[in-house]
Design a protein around this motif. Sequence first.
Motif, PDB file in Angstrom:
ATOM      1  N   PHE A 197      -8.994  -7.860 -10.877  1.00 49.58           N
ATOM      2  CA  PHE A 197      -9.603  -7.307  -9.671  1.00 49.58           C
ATOM      3  C   PHE A 197      -9.449  -5.786  -9.630  1.00 49.58           C
ATOM      4  CE2 PHE A 197      -9.485  -5.907  -5.255  1.00 49.58           C
ATOM      5  CZ  PHE A 197     -10.651  -6.467  -4.750  1.00 49.58           C
ATOM      6  N   TYR A 198      -8.265  -5.303  -9.959  1.00 51.14           N
ATOM      7  CA  TYR A 198      -7.978  -3.868  -9.884  1.00 51.14           C
ATOM      8  C   TYR A 198      -8.345  -3.125 -11.168  1.00 51.14           C
ATOM      9  CZ  TYR A 198      -5.456  -3.867  -5.402  1.00 51.14           C
ATOM     10  OH  TYR A 198      -5.111  -3.922  -4.074  1.00 51.14           O
ATOM     11  N   ALA A 199      -8.993  -3.774 -12.097  1.00 45.30           N
ATOM     12  CA  ALA A 199      -9.319  -3.121 -13.367  1.00 45.30           C
ATOM     13  C   ALA A 199     -10.027  -1.776 -13.185  1.00 45.30           C
ATOM     14  CB  ALA A 199     -10.162  -4.055 -14.238  1.00 45.30           C
ATOM     15  N   PRO A 200     -11.026  -1.672 -12.271  1.00 46.84           N
ATOM     16  CA  PRO A 200     -11.664  -0.361 -12.096  1.00 46.84           C
ATOM     17  C   PRO A 200     -10.689   0.705 -11.600  1.00 46.84           C
ATOM     18  CG  PRO A 200     -12.984  -2.111 -11.084  1.00 46.84           C
ATOM     19  CD  PRO A 200     -11.662  -2.707 -11.428  1.00 46.84           C
ATOM     20  N   VAL A 201      -9.744   0.310 -10.756  1.00 45.65           N
ATOM     21  CA  VAL A 201      -8.750   1.251 -10.238  1.00 45.65           C
ATOM     22  C   VAL A 201      -7.779   1.648 -11.342  1.00 45.65           C
ATOM     23  CG1 VAL A 201      -6.839   1.518  -8.598  1.00 45.65           C
ATOM     24  CG2 VAL A 201      -8.944   0.354  -7.889  1.00 45.65           C
ATOM     25  N   ILE A 202      -7.353   0.671 -12.120  1.00 45.24           N
ATOM     26  CA  ILE A 202      -6.440   0.970 -13.228  1.00 45.24           C
ATOM     27  C   ILE A 202      -7.095   1.938 -14.213  1.00 45.24           C
ATOM     28  CG2 ILE A 202      -5.230  -0.038 -15.203  1.00 45.24           C
ATOM     29  CD1 ILE A 202      -4.900  -2.594 -13.484  1.00 45.24           C
ATOM     30  N   ASP A 203      -8.375   1.750 -14.457  1.00 46.71           N
ATOM     31  CA  ASP A 203      -9.097   2.619 -15.404  1.00 46.71           C
ATOM     32  C   ASP A 203      -9.332   4.018 -14.850  1.00 46.71           C
ATOM     33  OD1 ASP A 203      -9.193   0.514 -17.140  1.00 46.71           O
ATOM     34  OD2 ASP A 203     -11.239  -0.083 -16.645  1.00 46.71           O
ATOM     35  N   LEU A 204      -9.269   4.156 -13.510  1.00 45.12           N
ATOM     36  CA  LEU A 204      -9.505   5.463 -12.890  1.00 45.12           C
ATOM     37  C   LEU A 204      -8.242   6.312 -12.814  1.00 45.12           C
ATOM     38  CD1 LEU A 204     -11.863   4.556  -9.887  1.00 45.12           C
ATOM     39  CD2 LEU A 204     -12.443   6.020 -11.826  1.00 45.12           C
ATOM     40  N   GLY A 205      -7.170   5.871 -13.426  1.00 40.71           N
ATOM     41  CA  GLY A 205      -5.900   6.585 -13.344  1.00 40.71           C
ATOM     42  C   GLY A 205      -6.037   8.066 -13.634  1.00 40.71           C
ATOM     43  N   VAL A 206      -5.294   8.880 -12.879  1.00 41.94           N
ATOM     44  CA  VAL A 206      -5.392  10.338 -13.006  1.00 41.94           C
ATOM     45  C   VAL A 206      -4.959  10.801 -14.393  1.00 41.94           C
ATOM     46  CG1 VAL A 206      -4.561  12.537 -12.099  1.00 41.94           C
ATOM     47  CG2 VAL A 206      -5.034  10.638 -10.527  1.00 41.94           C
ATOM     48  N   ASN A 207      -3.872  10.230 -14.888  1.00 40.25           N
ATOM     49  CA  ASN A 207      -3.362  10.608 -16.214  1.00 40.25           C
ATOM     50  C   ASN A 207      -3.398   9.387 -17.136  1.00 40.25           C
ATOM     51  OD1 ASN A 207      -2.602  13.352 -15.537  1.00 40.25           O
ATOM     52  ND2 ASN A 207      -0.992  12.435 -14.286  1.00 40.25           N
ATOM     53  N   GLU A 231       0.849  -1.203   0.000  1.00 38.40           N
ATOM     54  CA  GLU A 231       0.000   0.000   0.000  1.00 38.40           C
ATOM     55  C   GLU A 231       0.878   1.245   0.000  1.00 38.40           C
ATOM     56  OE1 GLU A 231      -0.318   2.299   2.567  1.00 38.40           O
ATOM     57  OE2 GLU A 231       0.854   1.316   4.140  1.00 38.40           O
ATOM     58  N   PHE A 232       0.350   2.322  -0.563  1.00 41.60           N
ATOM     59  CA  PHE A 232       1.064   3.594  -0.612  1.00 41.60           C
ATOM     60  C   PHE A 232       0.163   4.739  -0.146  1.00 41.60           C
ATOM     61  CE2 PHE A 232       2.881   0.912  -4.005  1.00 41.60           C
ATOM     62  CZ  PHE A 232       4.184   0.818  -3.540  1.00 41.60           C
ATOM     63  N   LEU A 233      -0.617   4.484   0.891  1.00 38.70           N
ATOM     64  CA  LEU A 233      -1.573   5.493   1.343  1.00 38.70           C
ATOM     65  C   LEU A 233      -0.874   6.608   2.111  1.00 38.70           C
ATOM     66  CD1 LEU A 233      -4.617   3.401   2.612  1.00 38.70           C
ATOM     67  CD2 LEU A 233      -3.866   3.914   0.287  1.00 38.70           C
ATOM     68  N   ARG A 234      -1.282   7.820   1.824  1.00 38.81           N
ATOM     69  CA  ARG A 234      -0.875   8.965   2.625  1.00 38.81           C
ATOM     70  C   ARG A 234      -2.029   9.294   3.564  1.00 38.81           C
ATOM     71  NH1 ARG A 234      -0.616  13.206  -1.767  1.00 38.81           N
ATOM     72  NH2 ARG A 234      -2.399  11.947  -2.401  1.00 38.81           N
ATOM     73  N   GLU A 235      -1.765   9.283   4.856  1.00 36.40           N
ATOM     74  CA  GLU A 235      -2.845   9.614   5.779  1.00 36.40           C
ATOM     75  C   GLU A 235      -3.390  10.995   5.422  1.00 36.40           C
ATOM     76  OE1 GLU A 235      -2.768   8.626   9.919  1.00 36.40           O
ATOM     77  OE2 GLU A 235      -0.975   7.409   9.644  1.00 36.40           O
ATOM     78  N   ALA A 236      -4.700  11.132   5.542  1.00 32.37           N
ATOM     79  CA  ALA A 236      -5.470  12.307   5.139  1.00 32.37           C
ATOM     80  C   ALA A 236      -5.828  12.279   3.653  1.00 32.37           C
ATOM     81  CB  ALA A 236      -4.766  13.628   5.464  1.00 32.37           C
ATOM     82  N   HIS A 237      -5.245  11.326   2.903  1.00 34.89           N
ATOM     83  CA  HIS A 237      -5.576  11.166   1.483  1.00 34.89           C
ATOM     84  C   HIS A 237      -5.859   9.707   1.164  1.00 34.89           C
ATOM     85  CE1 HIS A 237      -4.080  15.284   0.710  1.00 34.89           C
ATOM     86  NE2 HIS A 237      -3.098  14.957   1.519  1.00 34.89           N
ATOM     87  N   GLY A 238      -6.157   8.905   2.186  1.00 37.12           N
ATOM     88  CA  GLY A 238      -6.232   7.463   2.017  1.00 37.12           C
ATOM     89  C   GLY A 238      -7.287   6.985   1.040  1.00 37.12           C
ATOM     90  N   VAL A 239      -8.466   7.594   1.093  1.00 34.80           N
ATOM     91  CA  VAL A 239      -9.543   7.160   0.193  1.00 34.80           C
ATOM     92  C   VAL A 239      -9.156   7.427  -1.258  1.00 34.80           C
ATOM     93  CG1 VAL A 239     -11.922   7.616  -0.512  1.00 34.80           C
ATOM     94  CG2 VAL A 239     -11.372   7.392   1.922  1.00 34.80           C
ATOM     95  N   ASP A 240      -8.684   8.615  -1.524  1.00 37.85           N
ATOM     96  CA  ASP A 240      -8.308   8.959  -2.903  1.00 37.85           C
ATOM     97  C   ASP A 240      -7.114   8.135  -3.366  1.00 37.85           C
ATOM     98  OD1 ASP A 240      -8.985  10.764  -5.125  1.00 37.85           O
ATOM     99  OD2 ASP A 240      -6.952  11.515  -4.856  1.00 37.85           O
ATOM    100  N   ASP A 241      -6.155   7.886  -2.468  1.00 36.49           N
ATOM    101  CA  ASP A 241      -4.979   7.105  -2.854  1.00 36.49           C
ATOM    102  C   ASP A 241      -5.339   5.653  -3.135  1.00 36.49           C
ATOM    103  OD1 ASP A 241      -3.334   9.287  -2.663  1.00 36.49           O
ATOM    104  OD2 ASP A 241      -2.501   8.766  -0.704  1.00 36.49           O
ATOM    105  N   THR A 242      -6.417   5.156  -2.526  1.00 36.52           N
ATOM    106  CA  THR A 242      -6.853   3.782  -2.788  1.00 36.52           C
ATOM    107  C   THR A 242      -7.595   3.686  -4.115  1.00 36.52           C
ATOM    108  OG1 THR A 242      -7.053   3.358  -0.415  1.00 36.52           O
ATOM    109  CG2 THR A 242      -8.181   1.832  -1.882  1.00 36.52           C
ATOM    110  N   LEU A 243      -8.463   4.641  -4.366  1.00 37.97           N
ATOM    111  CA  LEU A 243      -9.262   4.603  -5.590  1.00 37.97           C
ATOM    112  C   LEU A 243      -8.513   5.117  -6.812  1.00 37.97           C
ATOM    113  CD1 LEU A 243     -12.672   5.858  -4.159  1.00 37.97           C
ATOM    114  CD2 LEU A 243     -12.039   3.509  -4.744  1.00 37.97           C
ATOM    115  N   ARG A 244      -7.579   6.050  -6.590  1.00 33.91           N
ATOM    116  CA  ARG A 244      -6.826   6.641  -7.700  1.00 33.91           C
ATOM    117  C   ARG A 244      -5.335   6.672  -7.344  1.00 33.91           C
ATOM    118  NH1 ARG A 244     -11.821   8.718  -7.876  1.00 33.91           N
ATOM    119  NH2 ARG A 244     -11.482   9.762  -5.893  1.00 33.91           N
ATOM    120  N   PRO A 245      -4.712   5.510  -7.191  1.00 31.32           N
ATOM    121  CA  PRO A 245      -3.290   5.471  -6.817  1.00 31.32           C
ATOM    122  C   PRO A 245      -2.393   5.945  -7.945  1.00 31.32           C
ATOM    123  CG  PRO A 245      -4.041   3.276  -7.397  1.00 31.32           C
ATOM    124  CD  PRO A 245      -5.261   4.159  -7.417  1.00 31.32           C
ATOM    125  N   ASP A 246      -1.186   6.385  -7.578  1.00 35.04           N
ATOM    126  CA  ASP A 246      -0.256   6.808  -8.625  1.00 35.04           C
ATOM    127  C   ASP A 246       0.469   5.622  -9.255  1.00 35.04           C
ATOM    128  OD1 ASP A 246       1.419   6.195  -6.520  1.00 35.04           O
ATOM    129  OD2 ASP A 246       2.050   8.269  -6.173  1.00 35.04           O
TER     130      ASP A 246
END
Length: 444
Positions: free
Chosen positions: A188-198, A155-170
């Motif tokens: 399994f992570y296909a929805p997360v991969i598709d949600l990529g910021v860039n 996991e690479f969660l930053r506290e205070a940004h955990g939800v966004d980092d889980t759904l839209r990780p870098d």
Amino acid sequence: MAPVRTTTIGCGYLGATHAACMAELGYDVLGVEVDPDKLAMLREGRAPVYEAGLDEMLARHVASGRLRFTDSYEEAGAFGEIHFLCLGTPQRSDGLGADTSQVEYAVRTLAPHLTGSPLVVGKSTVPVGTAARMAALLTELTPSGVEAELAWNPEFLREAHGVDDTLRPDRLVFGVRSDAAEKRLREFYAPVIDLGVNGATPVVVTDYATAELVKVTANSFLATKISFINAVAEVCEVAGADVVALADAIGYDDRIGRKMLGAGVGFGGGCLPKDLRAFQHRAGELGVEDVMSLLGEVDAINAHQRERTVQIAKGMLGRSLRGARIAVWGAAFKPGTDDVRDSPALAIAGQLHLRGAQVTVFDPKAGRTARAAYPTMSYAEGAVEACRDADLVLHMTEWPEFREVDVDRVTEVVAHRRLLDGRNVLDLQAWRNAGWTARGLGRL
């Protein structure tokens, strides 16, 4: 096709966030938590920690039935197709290494109850070599006929940004031993991969050891960057330079960047300090402690920042700390969380208190957790209230509320107009214009 059934083993900060986000993505999720108090909160749709947006997400999916919680490993084994290990790995009480006992207990307890062809996925931050050991344990303890496999997905969660980092990780990192495990994780992570910021979220597929090292290496690098600028800040003070302007200038170099170059009281929290020490400890076990001795210096500089801040506070008072009234703005190790683990703010407040100062702390979210850690200090319900009759005000956690505070209101209630900005984000000139002696760290 029915949604994948997944479990989250361990529902503290990481686990609760992961479970809620997986439910948000449409999966049926069963969380396993053995602490009865945490379990009761989670079943009510309440998070055991403060994290922006998490309570609302938990409540929504608990109410819908998509997310449930249990303390039964047997139930989890029967339910899940993919099991995520989200256990804590705190620093060991007998040294610098990471305590992986919770992870091992989870594997030992879950494995006999597994069915079908489950994938067990480690997310915890562990010393390199742990995943291979857990894979062997999984093979040993899984019932005959069950084809279980282990993967490591840090996991690479930053506290205070955990939800966004889980759904839209870098990025996503998959430490696997087979193409089949990689395929299942990608699906399994296909929805997360598709949600990529860039575009699509980058996926790095590697071996167990590399996946384990990614998190501790990243945290150790960030800690090094913070300690470096804090060491430079001390040079700036002696030389009469301004570390904020200096950081701005070198931050334009794209090889360096401006992030994590905010000089101040140092780093804390539940990850950077213990991961830094665990990495150094594991390097020693592997026989390469000399090349990682740098990490010991990084840790020492960070500890020095706390004592240095105490000494600067004493110098600004111009007297003994005994009996001095000091207001401390902030207790959490960073804004956006109620986490006070290894918090520089709370450690400095505690040291001032132990040396005889009358310390009053205010934090917008961490008042409860701070009080539990340091019950003998005083706590206020607001920033201005904390400053009543204060001889010195310390700004220790960079909550937005402190940048927006009314200087005139604070001026009206203090005994002496002295401010130390331990995060270098306040407008010191505005305070000076109101008659205050105001300084930062690395800027006079």
